[in-house]
Design a protein around this motif. Structure first.
Motif, PDB file in Angstrom:
ATOM      1  N   VAL A 193       0.859  -1.184   0.000  1.00 15.79           N
ATOM      2  CA  VAL A 193       0.000   0.000   0.000  1.00 15.79           C
ATOM      3  C   VAL A 193       0.892   1.229   0.000  1.00 15.79           C
ATOM      4  O   VAL A 193       1.787   1.371   0.837  1.00 15.79           O
ATOM      5  CB  VAL A 193      -0.942   0.004   1.215  1.00 15.79           C
ATOM      6  CG1 VAL A 193      -1.779   1.280   1.245  1.00 15.79           C
ATOM      7  CG2 VAL A 193      -1.850  -1.221   1.176  1.00 15.79           C
ATOM      8  N   THR A 194       0.654   2.118  -0.941  1.00 19.24           N
ATOM      9  CA  THR A 194       1.524   3.279  -1.095  1.00 19.24           C
ATOM     10  C   THR A 194       0.700   4.505  -1.471  1.00 19.24           C
ATOM     11  O   THR A 194      -0.522   4.441  -1.572  1.00 19.24           O
ATOM     12  CB  THR A 194       2.606   2.993  -2.162  1.00 19.24           C
ATOM     13  OG1 THR A 194       3.581   4.029  -2.151  1.00 19.24           O
ATOM     14  CG2 THR A 194       2.005   2.874  -3.554  1.00 19.24           C
ATOM     15  N   THR A 195       1.396   5.614  -1.650  1.00 18.54           N
ATOM     16  CA  THR A 195       0.766   6.840  -2.136  1.00 18.54           C
ATOM     17  C   THR A 195       1.347   7.176  -3.499  1.00 18.54           C
ATOM     18  O   THR A 195       2.396   6.642  -3.893  1.00 18.54           O
ATOM     19  CB  THR A 195       1.015   8.021  -1.189  1.00 18.54           C
ATOM     20  OG1 THR A 195       2.427   8.315  -1.179  1.00 18.54           O
ATOM     21  CG2 THR A 195       0.539   7.716   0.223  1.00 18.54           C
ATOM     22  N   LEU A 196       0.704   8.069  -4.183  1.00 21.52           N
ATOM     23  CA  LEU A 196       1.180   8.491  -5.498  1.00 21.52           C
ATOM     24  C   LEU A 196       2.585   9.084  -5.397  1.00 21.52           C
ATOM     25  O   LEU A 196       3.464   8.771  -6.205  1.00 21.52           O
ATOM     26  CB  LEU A 196       0.206   9.488  -6.109  1.00 21.52           C
ATOM     27  CG  LEU A 196       0.481   9.951  -7.530  1.00 21.52           C
ATOM     28  CD1 LEU A 196       0.505   8.777  -8.502  1.00 21.52           C
ATOM     29  CD2 LEU A 196      -0.576  10.965  -7.964  1.00 21.52           C
ATOM     30  N   LYS A 197       2.809   9.920  -4.385  1.00 16.62           N
ATOM     31  CA  LYS A 197       4.117  10.545  -4.234  1.00 16.62           C
ATOM     32  C   LYS A 197       5.194   9.510  -3.934  1.00 16.62           C
ATOM     33  O   LYS A 197       6.304   9.575  -4.482  1.00 16.62           O
ATOM     34  CB  LYS A 197       4.065  11.598  -3.112  1.00 16.62           C
ATOM     35  CG  LYS A 197       5.366  12.356  -2.930  1.00 16.62           C
ATOM     36  CD  LYS A 197       5.239  13.448  -1.895  1.00 16.62           C
ATOM     37  CE  LYS A 197       6.537  14.227  -1.735  1.00 16.62           C
ATOM     38  NZ  LYS A 197       6.423  15.323  -0.733  1.00 16.62           N
ATOM     39  N   GLU A 198       4.887   8.558  -3.052  1.00 18.27           N
ATOM     40  CA  GLU A 198       5.862   7.516  -2.729  1.00 18.27           C
ATOM     41  C   GLU A 198       6.189   6.680  -3.944  1.00 18.27           C
ATOM     42  O   GLU A 198       7.352   6.284  -4.151  1.00 18.27           O
ATOM     43  CB  GLU A 198       5.304   6.625  -1.613  1.00 18.27           C
ATOM     44  CG  GLU A 198       5.246   7.295  -0.255  1.00 18.27           C
ATOM     45  CD  GLU A 198       4.490   6.475   0.767  1.00 18.27           C
ATOM     46  OE1 GLU A 198       4.617   6.795   1.965  1.00 18.27           O
ATOM     47  OE2 GLU A 198       3.750   5.543   0.378  1.00 18.27           O
ATOM     48  N   LEU A 199       5.205   6.408  -4.771  1.00 14.53           N
ATOM     49  CA  LEU A 199       5.423   5.545  -5.936  1.00 14.53           C
ATOM     50  C   LEU A 199       6.184   6.275  -7.034  1.00 14.53           C
ATOM     51  O   LEU A 199       7.123   5.721  -7.624  1.00 14.53           O
ATOM     52  CB  LEU A 199       4.073   5.066  -6.484  1.00 14.53           C
ATOM     53  CG  LEU A 199       4.141   4.130  -7.692  1.00 14.53           C
ATOM     54  CD1 LEU A 199       4.814   2.824  -7.329  1.00 14.53           C
ATOM     55  CD2 LEU A 199       2.739   3.867  -8.249  1.00 14.53           C
ATOM     56  N   THR A 200       5.793   7.512  -7.295  1.00 18.53           N
ATOM     57  CA  THR A 200       6.373   8.247  -8.431  1.00 18.53           C
ATOM     58  C   THR A 200       7.598   9.059  -8.064  1.00 18.53           C
ATOM     59  O   THR A 200       8.361   9.468  -8.937  1.00 18.53           O
ATOM     60  CB  THR A 200       5.337   9.177  -9.058  1.00 18.53           C
ATOM     61  OG1 THR A 200       4.991  10.213  -8.113  1.00 18.53           O
ATOM     62  CG2 THR A 200       4.065   8.418  -9.445  1.00 18.53           C
ATOM     63  N   GLY A 201       7.744   9.364  -6.781  1.00 16.12           N
ATOM     64  CA  GLY A 201       8.855  10.198  -6.333  1.00 16.12           C
ATOM     65  C   GLY A 201       8.630  11.668  -6.584  1.00 16.12           C
ATOM     66  O   GLY A 201       9.562  12.474  -6.469  1.00 16.12           O
TER      67      GLY A 201
END
Length: 202
Positions: A193-201
């Protein structure tokens, strides 16, 4: 699996039920993120830039006369979102994206081993698809803030209440509670489970 590692594995982004149907319902006024299509759009751009396959899934309930009846014209991506050439568009009639479509055949044919899930509703079609995908052996990443949901009334409450009445009921589950419950249910068991910012940087 880290974002870098995941980029080396054949991956597909599943955009689940981000469709105009929801915007036609009064309850969408109380959604966790009525502008979730913007987050989804950023995620789609990220997936395309990485070379991931983007698969669009729409929910239909033919012959019902509801906003999910294709005859009414709302079973289409929310304005501003659209499949690019070569991106599959599947229509399902079940909660998960596998049972009533050829999704698994499509993924197998493309050699896809990892999935990123997003869409509407968090705890319903997106979570259900994520759970099933995990059981089928896919490495799944669930992007929580690229999902949205609506308040869930108490199952014992009378039908036909207005949105105001539903929101005034202390037994109504609020969207933030629902998303948090889904995060707890999926993390470490069915998905990363992640966030958009964590995934995309970004």
């Amino acid at each position: 699996m880290t974002t870098t590692e995941n980029a080396l594995v054949p991956t597909a982004l599943l955009v689940i039920d981000v469709q105009e149907s929801f915007r036609q319902r009064e309850s969408w006024q109380a959604a966790s993120d009525p502008e979730v299509a913007r987050q989804v759009g950023r995620l789609v751009d990220f997936a395309r830039a990485r070379g991931d396959l983007v698969i669009w899934v729409l929910h239909a309930e033919p012959g019902t006369g509801t906003v999910f009846d294709p005859a009414l014209g709302h079973v289409r991506p929310i304005e501003g979102l659209a499949a690019a050439d070569g991106e599959p568009v599947l229509t399902k009639t079940s909660h998960n994206a596998f049972t009533t479509t050829n999704l698994q055949q499509l993924l197998t044919g493309r050699g896809i081993r990892a999935l990123i899930t997003c869409g509407i509703r968090t705890e319903q079609c997106v979570e259900t698809t994520t759970r099933l995908a995990s059981d089928l052996g896919y490495d799944v990443t669930f992007v929580a803030d690229a999902t949205a949901t609506e308040p869930i009334p108490d199952p014992a409450a009378p039908a036909g209440r207005t949105l105001a009445e539903v929101l005034a009921d202390p037994l109504t589950l609020r969207p933030a509670e629902i998303i948090e419950r889904t995060r707890y249910a999926l993390a470490g068991r069915f998905a990363t489970v992640t966030t958009l910012k964590e995934l995309t940087g970004s």
